[in-house]
Design a protein around this motif. Structure first.
Motif, short mmCIF file in Angstrom:
data_model
loop_
_atom_site.label_atom_id
_atom_site.label_comp_id
_atom_site.label_asym_id
_atom_site.label_seq_id
_atom_site.Cartn_x
_atom_site.Cartn_y
_atom_site.Cartn_z
N PHE A 125 39.39 52.20 61.91
CA PHE A 125 37.97 51.92 61.97
C PHE A 125 37.37 52.40 63.29
CE2 PHE A 125 34.54 48.96 63.09
CZ PHE A 125 33.71 49.15 62.01
N TYR A 128 37.23 56.07 63.73
CA TYR A 128 36.07 56.63 63.06
C TYR A 128 34.80 56.43 63.87
CZ TYR A 128 32.21 56.89 59.79
OH TYR A 128 31.01 57.19 59.21
N ILE A 129 34.56 55.20 64.32
CA ILE A 129 33.24 54.98 64.91
C ILE A 129 33.12 55.57 66.31
CG2 ILE A 129 32.84 52.93 63.48
CD1 ILE A 129 32.87 51.25 65.89
N ALA A 162 26.16 63.45 59.97
CA ALA A 162 25.99 62.06 59.55
C ALA A 162 26.44 61.90 58.11
CB ALA A 162 24.54 61.63 59.71
N ALA A 163 26.03 62.84 57.26
CA ALA A 163 26.43 62.75 55.86
C ALA A 163 27.94 62.92 55.73
CB ALA A 163 25.69 63.80 55.04
N PHE A 166 29.74 59.91 56.62
CA PHE A 166 29.62 58.85 55.65
C PHE A 166 30.57 59.07 54.48
CE2 PHE A 166 27.50 55.72 53.09
CZ PHE A 166 27.32 54.75 54.05
N VAL A 167 30.72 60.32 54.06
CA VAL A 167 31.72 60.62 53.03
C VAL A 167 33.10 60.19 53.52
CG1 VAL A 167 32.83 62.48 51.76
CG2 VAL A 167 30.37 62.55 52.15
N LEU A 169 33.73 57.89 55.72
CA LEU A 169 33.81 56.42 55.75
C LEU A 169 34.20 55.89 54.37
CD1 LEU A 169 33.39 53.77 57.25
CD2 LEU A 169 31.02 53.84 56.56
N LEU A 170 33.57 56.45 53.33
CA LEU A 170 33.90 56.01 51.98
C LEU A 170 35.37 56.31 51.67
CD1 LEU A 170 30.72 56.98 49.96
CD2 LEU A 170 31.34 54.81 50.99
N LEU A 173 37.47 53.74 53.41
CA LEU A 173 37.39 52.46 52.70
C LEU A 173 38.21 52.53 51.41
CD1 LEU A 173 33.64 51.49 53.16
CD2 LEU A 173 35.63 50.34 54.10
N GLY A 174 38.09 53.67 50.72
CA GLY A 174 38.88 53.83 49.50
C GLY A 174 40.36 53.74 49.79
N PHE A 177 41.23 50.00 50.46
CA PHE A 177 41.24 49.10 49.31
C PHE A 177 42.19 49.54 48.21
CE2 PHE A 177 37.11 47.82 51.13
CZ PHE A 177 37.41 46.49 51.29
N TRP A 205 40.97 60.91 44.20
CA TRP A 205 39.60 60.82 44.69
C TRP A 205 39.55 60.40 46.15
CZ3 TRP A 205 37.88 56.02 46.31
CH2 TRP A 205 38.55 54.91 45.82
#
Lengths: 486, 485
Positions: A125, A128-129, A162-163, A166-167, A169-170, A173-174, A177, A205
């Motif tokens: 995390f 990333y940030i 930025a975009a 964000f991809v 980040l998803l 997260l994927g 989880f 994915w």
């Protein structure tokens, strides 16, 4: 506590002081030099030992197990040294801005802090940030002190990154989880253990989100168009830091996270990455040849060189992955040197158009010599670290097809990549000829040779490249223990 | 420490409000600012008291348990309402000059008394809403809030924009109330209950044939609440009302009123998510609402040239992200995501409005161009607004990022792909329109004759605290999440 926290905080504190009114250049340089010394100390303390060192962890968000955790292994260490070294050189080579000095140096320091933070974080995390910390300083640097169509460039790079983030980040997260409940973690060491036991579900994915998320940040073909425009418009030190260091964040992420965790999927979908990286090398290579301005050409060349590193990642073996890491380091230094010299040429002649330049070597011999060295390093002349990295990647990638009667995809792409070196030679030498050789197309009266502070900065970068090029073992012995693939 | 009775909090707020109204009527010569100061101090006292409430106390013991709940969620939103009302009162004091110009009064500042006391009643309504677990209670407290807002929105009664906003808000508010009540009657008709907990117990026993009627009722309730939280396609009142209302009231509407709407929405959605058949339909509705809201709010915000209108559309956009979290209600972190997102949203919206009000008062314009060269004209205001805007855009190390992170974590966990795809695109849009304001402040130079802008000390302190909180919660979100436990 860990000294790595200090290495993140030093630039941030220096930026705060600079904004508060401390002498901008001196404060920034002092902090950068201290950070470099700290990185060298960490490098000697860690050496070629395996595993993470100087680890420390502060819990931040218990439900998801987020920790502000730091630590370095061989790979992180090399990136830390790269970041701090390029920061010193970028700040040193930076021309004084005409207005708002404080904001200028503070923005540069923030980019550096973001990169250091990303490379020493062992929590995904924060890895990333920290990278995102550099986004707004880049926006301001290009927008306020850039050249050419700076507004368009600033918007494009910011929205694109930025975009892309964000991809990514998803994807992260994927990844989190998709791991069975109870084993979920953001900790890189724990993730590597999970990877070793094969507990990470190989979801296509998630891999694709990660590949394209990181890919956009690395300027993977066809998501590369932001890079040349941003680097052409950015002020010199921003281009040095961004192309030299920040872009390596994505590659670092691929080697550190994607290859260990999703190695089988990387292998299963290797055709996709091979196709795209061939685009990086061939298509972008040809685009580079046709460039008419030096800054754009350098921007495209840096996109093209990402192709080799992708090849090293796609090939998935010790040799190719180590080569990719070595090339990351080498490319960071060489592109920073080239952008520093490019900035000098612009400052002296007021143009970077090949048609308007020529014969500059007579007036500025030292600038010409240094540019020659940096160009040779960039195109992978033996003796520079770039060569060591590229040769390892080529051997590693070619070895993927051993025992087969016909060429497989890896070998075809390797052949393309070797031709890519020829393409590099074409555009670099043509650029050199257009700028420094031939008849002067105009008079360079009053044009002085390279400024002493830039000369020293570039010399430092070139010396490190040469040392690492002659003794690549310095890098490989540190990197090899940190490389892992399934 | 003696546990505080939760009901006493609302009682105190209403009592303070009535006292101040009476004082206003009987002592007309009193300085009007002192009403605001008294209100702020009173609310601060209630805020302190609110931490004495025992949220773990057994529910059934209290006599009012059938319609009023003081759990951790309710207490958090009571404190949320108190904090935002205090901030609104401070803002209103700064904004008094502009309001005065638009109200006819014999003496300077004579008409300001109610402007300072009405927010207290709205606050009491919001606090009741946070605790409401019965449809009747939800309706009554919602009306209390809305009635106070009808007056406040149209307060500048010589200003055409404010009047227009008031009329629009009144008509559309009444319409949405109609939807809500009609929906409640349908739900009551099917379940013969108004208490949310009873309803959720009865639903599984209902015959399958009763489900369409129940869904119809729920859909109407969603429409009614959709108006309150400014979800598209029920958002059309938002831009005009936000622009016309006095700026402090705009901030109040967009933060507190929205937050209370979301608490109610959360409780209602939880109530009906007990049967899989209804749950899938309800979540499908929410997903559609979220997508429409995200797309509309963000795309419409792109073209705005007025900062206040930009904030209106951004408020719609943020409702979209919150709906993403509500649509992911099956995830364990969905509730935390909503709460944290709203807390962050409070911080950044108020910082933006504190700066906006100074610019509006000193330049007479709310256009984005009025912010030109703000970095030189007032470095402090530009800096805090920069933090607020970056947080609104969702940049890391700000509370806005953690909020989005939690929201999208919940969505990934529930595998709402469509929401994730739309989310990526709208976040990129958000970067564009928020950075547009950053660009104006930092890149562009002001007109040569533009004067430096001042910010009063109190506002400086408040914005400093709020923007520090944005960064601190962006790095260390634990304290807010802890409040829910």
């Amino acid at each position: 506590m860990s000294p790595l926290y200090v290495s993140i905080l030093l630039p941030v504190l220096a930026a705060a002081f600079v904004i508060a009114g401390a002498p901008a250049r001196r404060t920034a340089l002092t902090a950068a030099v201290m950070n470099l010394l700290l990185a060298i100390y960490v490098a000697f303390a860690v050496g070629a030992r395996e595993g993470y060192h100087f680890t420390y962890s502060l819990p931040v968000f218990l439900e998801l197990g987020l920790n502000l955790a730091v630590g370095v292994d061989g790979l992180g260490l090399v990136m830390l040294v790269l970041t701090t070294l390029v920061t010193v050189c970028a700040l040193w080579a930076a021309p004084e801005p005409e207005n708002r000095k404080g904001l200028y140096y503070a923005s540069l320091l923030f980019i550096s802090a973001g990169a250091v933070g990303a490379f020493v974080s062992t929590d995904v995390f924060f890895f990333y940030i920290f990278h995102e910390l550099a986004l707004i300083p880049t926006f301001l640097l290009i927008g306020i002190w850039g050249s050419g169509d700076r507004q368009a460039a600033a918007w494009k790079v910011t929205i694109y990154l930025a975009a892309g983030s964000f991809v990514l980040l998803l994807g992260l997260l994927g990844m989190y989880f998709s791991i069975p409940e109870g084993m979920r973690t953001f900790d890189m060491q724990a993730l590597r253990k999970l990877a070793e036991t094969g507990a990470v579900p190989q979801l296509k994915w998630v891999y694709l989100l990660l590949l394209f998320g990181f890919g956009i940040l690395i300027s993977l073909f066809p998501f590369h168009t932001w890079a040349p425009q941003a680097y052409a418009s950015a002020p010199t030190p921003a281009a040095m830091l961004h192309a030299g260091v920040l872009k390596k964040f994505g590659l670092y992420g691929l080697i550190r996270l994607v290859v260990p965790l999703y190695g089988e999927t990387v292998d299963a979908l290797s055709w996709l990455l091979l196709l795209l990286l061939a685009g990086n090398i061939l298509y972008v290579g040809l685009v580079t040849i046709s460039q008419k301005k030096l800054d754009w050409m350098l921007g495209y060349s840096s996109v093209m060189h990402m192709g080799y590193i992708f090849l090293g990642i796609a090939a998935l073996n010790l040799l190719s992955l180590t080569g990719a890491s070595v090339l990351m380091f080498a490319h960071g230094l060489s592109i920073a040197a080239l952008f520093a010299l490019c900035g000098e040429i612009r400052a002296r002649t007021g143009t970077l158009d090949f048609a308007e330049l020529g014969g500059l070597a007579k007036t500025t011999p030292k600038l010409g010599l240094l540019f020659g060295f940096a160009a040779m390093a960039s195109l992978g002349l033996p003796g520079f670290a770039n060569f060591a990295g590229e040769i390892m990647i080529f051997f590693g990638a070619f070895a993927r097809g051993e025992g087969l009667a016909v060429f497989n995809a890896y070998q075809v792409v390797t052949v393309i990549a070797v031709w890519g070196v020829v393409i590099s030679a074409v555009y670099m030498l043509r650029a050199y000829r257009a700028v420094f050789m031939g008849e002067a197309s105009r008079s360079y009266e009053g044009v002085t040779d390279i400024a002493p502070h830039v000369k020293i900065a570039v010399l430092i970068l070139l010396v490190v490249l040469l040392v690492a090029g002659f003794v690549p073992r310095l890098l490989t012995s540190v990197l090899t223990p940190a490389i892992f693939w399934p | 420490m003696i546990p505080v009775n939760p009901l006493s909090l609302e009682t105190c707020v209403v009592a303070i409000g009535i006292l101040l109204l009476m004082a206003e009527a009987f002592f007309p010569k009193m300085e009007k600012r002192s009403f605001a100061t008294a209100g702020i101090l009173g609310l601060l006292l209630v805020l302190v008291l609110s931490f004495g409430v025992d949220t773990k106390a057994p529910v059934s013991a209290a006599p009012y348990a059938s319609f009023y709940r003081a759990d951790a969620l309710a207490m958090f939103f009571k404190q949320f309402a108190l904090v935002s009302t205090i901030l609104v009162l401070v803002l209103s004091m700064e904004y008094a000059r502009t309001v005065e110009r638009f109200i006819p009064s014999a003496r300077k500042g004579a008409g300001l008394g109610e402007f300072y006391t009405l927010p207290l009643f709205a606050c009491a309504g919001l606090m009741w809403m946070a605790s409401a677990v019965d449809f009747v209670m939800i309706f009554v407290s919602l009306e209390l809030v809305t009635l106070a807002f009808y007056v406040l929105v149209a307060y500048m009664r010589k200003n055409l924009l404010s009047l227009e906003a008031g009329v629009k808000y009144l008509i559309l508010g009444a319409l949405s109330t109609g939807f809500l009540v009609y929906g409640i009657t349908w739900v009551f008709g099917v379940t013969s209950q108004t208490n949310l907990e009873n309803i959720s117990q009865i639903i599984p026993q209902l015959p399958v044939g009763a489900q369409p009627a129940l869904m119809f009722g729920v859909a109407l309730v969603l429409v009614g609440l959709g108006f309150k939280i400014a979800a598209a396609p029920f958002q059309f009142w938002v831009p005009d009302v936000y622009q016309g209302a006095p700026s402090p009231i705009t901030a109040f509407l967009s933060v507190a009123s929205k937050a209370a709407g979301f608490v109610v929405l959360m409780r209602v959605v939880q109530t009906f998510c007990v049967v899989p058949a209804i749950q899938t339909k309800l979540i499908a509705c929410l997903v559609v609402l979220a997508v429409v809201t995200l797309v509309f709010g963000n795309l419409a915000a792109l073209a705005q040239t007025d900062f206040k209108r930009l904030m209106a559309y951004s408020s719609v956009a943020h409702a979209g992200y919150l709906l993403v979290a509500i649509a992911s209600i099956g995830s364990a972190i969905s509730g935390q995501a909503v709460v944290f997102y709203l807390a962050g949203y409070l911080l950044m919206t108020f910082v933006a409005f504190y700066v906006l009000i100074q610019v509006e008062q000193q330049t007479g314009s709310t256009k984005i161009d009025a912010f030109k060269g703000l970095a030189k004209r007032s470095p402090w205001m530009a800096f805090v607004l920069l933090i607020a805007l970056l947080s609104l855009a969702g940049l890391p190390f700000t509370a806005g990022f953690i909020g989005k992170f939690l929201v999208f974590s919940a969505a990934v966990q529930q595998q709402h792909w469509i929401l994730l795809v739309v989310g990526v695109l709208t976040v990129a849009c958000g970067f564009y329109y928020y950075l547009k304001a950053v660009r104006v402040m930092y890149w562009q130079d002001a007109a040569p004759d533009a004067a430096a802008l001042q910010m009063p000390l109190l506002a400086k302190v408040v914005t400093g605290v709020l923007s520090a909180a944005i960064v601190i919660f962006g790095i260390y979100p634990q304290p807010i999440l802890q409040l829910l436990r």
